[in-house]
Design an enzyme around this catalytic site. Structure first.
Site, PDB file in Angstrom:
ATOM      1  N   ASP A   1       2.097   0.893   5.997  1.00  0.00           N
ATOM      2  CA  ASP A   1       1.026  -0.093   5.791  1.00  0.00           C
ATOM      3  C   ASP A   1       0.475  -0.601   7.124  1.00  0.00           C
ATOM      4  OD1 ASP A   1      -0.683  -1.675   4.309  1.00  0.00           O
ATOM      5  OD2 ASP A   1       0.770  -3.293   4.018  1.00  0.00           O
TER       6      ASP A   1
ATOM      7  N   TRP B   1      -6.981   3.055  -5.761  1.00  0.00           N
ATOM      8  CA  TRP B   1      -8.299   3.465  -6.271  1.00  0.00           C
ATOM      9  C   TRP B   1      -9.253   2.284  -6.308  1.00  0.00           C
ATOM     10  CZ3 TRP B   1      -8.896   8.534  -6.532  1.00  0.00           C
ATOM     11  CH2 TRP B   1      -7.791   9.349  -6.825  1.00  0.00           C
TER      12      TRP B   1
ATOM     13  N   ARG C   1       6.614  -7.146   0.612  1.00  0.00           N
ATOM     14  CA  ARG C   1       6.622  -6.811  -0.826  1.00  0.00           C
ATOM     15  C   ARG C   1       6.726  -5.298  -0.949  1.00  0.00           C
ATOM     16  NH1 ARG C   1       1.581  -9.000   0.157  1.00  0.00           N
ATOM     17  NH2 ARG C   1      -0.005  -7.423   0.549  1.00  0.00           N
TER      18      ARG C   1
ATOM     19  N   HIS D   1      -6.762   4.967   9.348  1.00  0.00           N
ATOM     20  CA  HIS D   1      -6.067   5.941   8.500  1.00  0.00           C
ATOM     21  C   HIS D   1      -5.827   7.245   9.261  1.00  0.00           C
ATOM     22  CE1 HIS D   1      -6.170   3.301   5.157  1.00  0.00           C
ATOM     23  NE2 HIS D   1      -7.471   3.360   4.966  1.00  0.00           N
TER      24      HIS D   1
ATOM     25  N   LEU E   1      14.683  19.424   6.437  1.00  0.00           N
ATOM     26  CA  LEU E   1      14.341  18.048   6.043  1.00  0.00           C
ATOM     27  C   LEU E   1      13.619  18.118   4.709  1.00  0.00           C
ATOM     28  CD1 LEU E   1      13.867  14.953   6.744  1.00  0.00           C
ATOM     29  CD2 LEU E   1      11.665  15.674   7.678  1.00  0.00           C
TER      30      LEU E   1
HETATM   31  C1  IPE Z   1       0.996   0.011  -0.243  1.00  0.00           C
HETATM   32  O1  IPE Z   1       0.119  -0.599   0.637  1.00  0.00           O
HETATM   33  C2  IPE Z   1       0.573   1.419  -0.522  1.00  0.00           C
HETATM   34  C3  IPE Z   1       0.651   2.349   0.604  1.00  0.00           C
HETATM   35  C4  IPE Z   1       1.115   2.089   1.791  1.00  0.00           C
HETATM   36  C5  IPE Z   1       0.181   3.675   0.326  1.00  0.00           C
HETATM   37  P1  IPE Z   1      -1.107  -1.504   0.132  1.00  0.00           P
HETATM   38  O2  IPE Z   1      -1.749  -2.038   1.340  1.00  0.00           O
HETATM   39  O3  IPE Z   1      -1.954  -0.728  -0.790  1.00  0.00           O
HETATM   40  O4  IPE Z   1      -0.362  -2.629  -0.709  1.00  0.00           O
HETATM   41  P2  IPE Z   1      -0.811  -4.119  -0.999  1.00  0.00           P
HETATM   42  O5  IPE Z   1      -2.176  -4.036  -1.609  1.00  0.00           O
HETATM   43  O6  IPE Z   1      -0.829  -4.835   0.305  1.00  0.00           O
HETATM   44  O7  IPE Z   1       0.237  -4.663  -1.928  1.00  0.00           O
HETATM   45  C1  IPE Z   2      -1.943   1.636   4.406  1.00  0.00           C
HETATM   46  O1  IPE Z   2      -2.783   0.902   5.219  1.00  0.00           O
HETATM   47  C2  IPE Z   2      -2.569   2.931   3.967  1.00  0.00           C
HETATM   48  C3  IPE Z   2      -2.938   2.983   2.537  1.00  0.00           C
HETATM   49  C4  IPE Z   2      -2.696   2.055   1.669  1.00  0.00           C
HETATM   50  C5  IPE Z   2      -3.635   4.174   2.086  1.00  0.00           C
HETATM   51  P1  IPE Z   2      -3.825  -0.147   4.635  1.00  0.00           P
HETATM   52  O2  IPE Z   2      -5.127   0.530   4.434  1.00  0.00           O
HETATM   53  O3  IPE Z   2      -3.271  -0.813   3.423  1.00  0.00           O
HETATM   54  O4  IPE Z   2      -3.919  -1.171   5.827  1.00  0.00           O
HETATM   55  P2  IPE Z   2      -4.104  -2.740   5.722  1.00  0.00           P
HETATM   56  O5  IPE Z   2      -2.985  -3.269   4.878  1.00  0.00           O
HETATM   57  O6  IPE Z   2      -5.442  -2.978   5.094  1.00  0.00           O
HETATM   58  O7  IPE Z   2      -4.032  -3.214   7.132  1.00  0.00           O
HETATM   59 MG    MG Z   3      -2.202  -2.527   3.167  1.00  0.00          MG
END
Ligand code: IPE
Ligand code: IPE
Ligand code: MG
Length: 241
Positions: A19, A68, A193, A36, A130
């Site tokens: 994240d 999504w 979380r 990303h 792995l």
């Molecule tokens: C969790 O991150 C999903 C991934 C890392 C793929 P999110 O950024 O989507 O989760 P929330 O919205 O903060 O809970």
């Molecule tokens: C995690 O990074 C990647 C995915 C959920 C695909 P985020 O895109 O959730 O990054 P933040 O949480 O907005 O910084």
């Molecule tokens: Mg996020």
């Protein structure tokens, strides 16, 4: 795993909630997709270090069933990034003898992406250096819902006796049927979380939440976290001997 078993001293299965890509980019005044892309580039380094530090299973949360809901441009950008990542990394992962598998609901994904995923899984099926699992369109509740549907069908058609359903047999209905439970789940970016990740499998996992944003997460930091958990006593509900 039951409470009777001895606490393992090894951290063999690590799962990561990758994240913070969006914040990494936004803080630099860049589009989220740049974050990303940076995040995807980090994956190689983390994958490469696993065999050296005793990690046999690495599970990465790449896209959740809730993701999504993001802007259309971000979702399609992520999907094309997944296609590019798989195309670019297939040979290299195979050379490094990494076995790659995907968990999550594929039915909603683009057919081209589904094909690339299947090809990568087939090509690397015999590798054993792995076990890399990528959670793509994965949600713990969605996984349990799909598992329960299949289980209910099997019961309705007489293939399963409800009397025989137990924790072990449920384990065969979830996407991770070939995986041991995670020993350690790491989340980057400071959020504390689990965002619908491995709900069934995480019953006794250790957790580590680090403030580092995923594009800044290094093999050194990863190694230090794994080392700090190696040897930590895990009781699985039992009292200490
Ligand atoms: C969790 O991150 C999903 C991934 C890392 C793929 P999110 O950024 O989507 O989760 P929330 O919205 O903060 O809970
Ligand atoms: C995690 O990074 C990647 C995915 C959920 C695909 P985020 O895109 O959730 O990054 P933040 O949480 O907005 O910084
Ligand atoms: Mg996020």
């Amino acid at each position: 795993m039951t409470g009777q078993e001895k606490a393992p001293r090894k951290v063999e299965h690590v799962a990561i909630i990758m994240d913070g890509n969006g914040r990494w980019a936004t803080r630099r005044g860049l589009p989220r997709l740049v974050g990303h892309r940076k995040g995807a580039a980090r994956v190689r380094e983390i994958v490469d270090i696993c065999p050296d530090i005793g990690v046999k299973y690495l599970t990465l949360y790449a896209f959740s069933t809730e993701n999504w809901k993001r802007a259309e441009a971000e979702v399609s950008g992520l999907m094309s990034l997944f296609r590019r990542y798989i195309t670019r990394e297939t040979e290299r992962l195979h050379e490094h003898r990494v076995r790659v598998r995907f968990i999550g609901d594929r039915s909603r994904l683009d057919p081209k992406l589904i094909k690339l995923m299947a090809r990568l899984e087939e090509k690397t099926a015999k590798n054993d250096h792995l076990n890399l699992t990528i959670a793509l369109n994965y949600g713990g509740r969605d996984e349990l819902t799909r598992a329960m549907k299949t289980l209910a069908e099997d019961a309705a058609e007489g293939r399963v006796d409800p009397e025989d359903i137990n924790e072990q047999s449920i384990g065969f209905y979830v996407d991770t049927r070939y995986l041991p439970d995670p020993d350690l789940i790491i989340r980057t970016s400071g959020e504390k979380r689990i965002s619908n990740f491995l709900l069934w499998q995480s019953a006794y996992a250790e957790y580590e939440f680090v403030p580092t944003l995923w594009p800044d997460f290094t093999a050194e930091e990863f190694t230090a976290i794994v080392a700090s958990f190696t040897g930590r006593e895990r009781r699985f509900g039992a009292a200490t001997a």
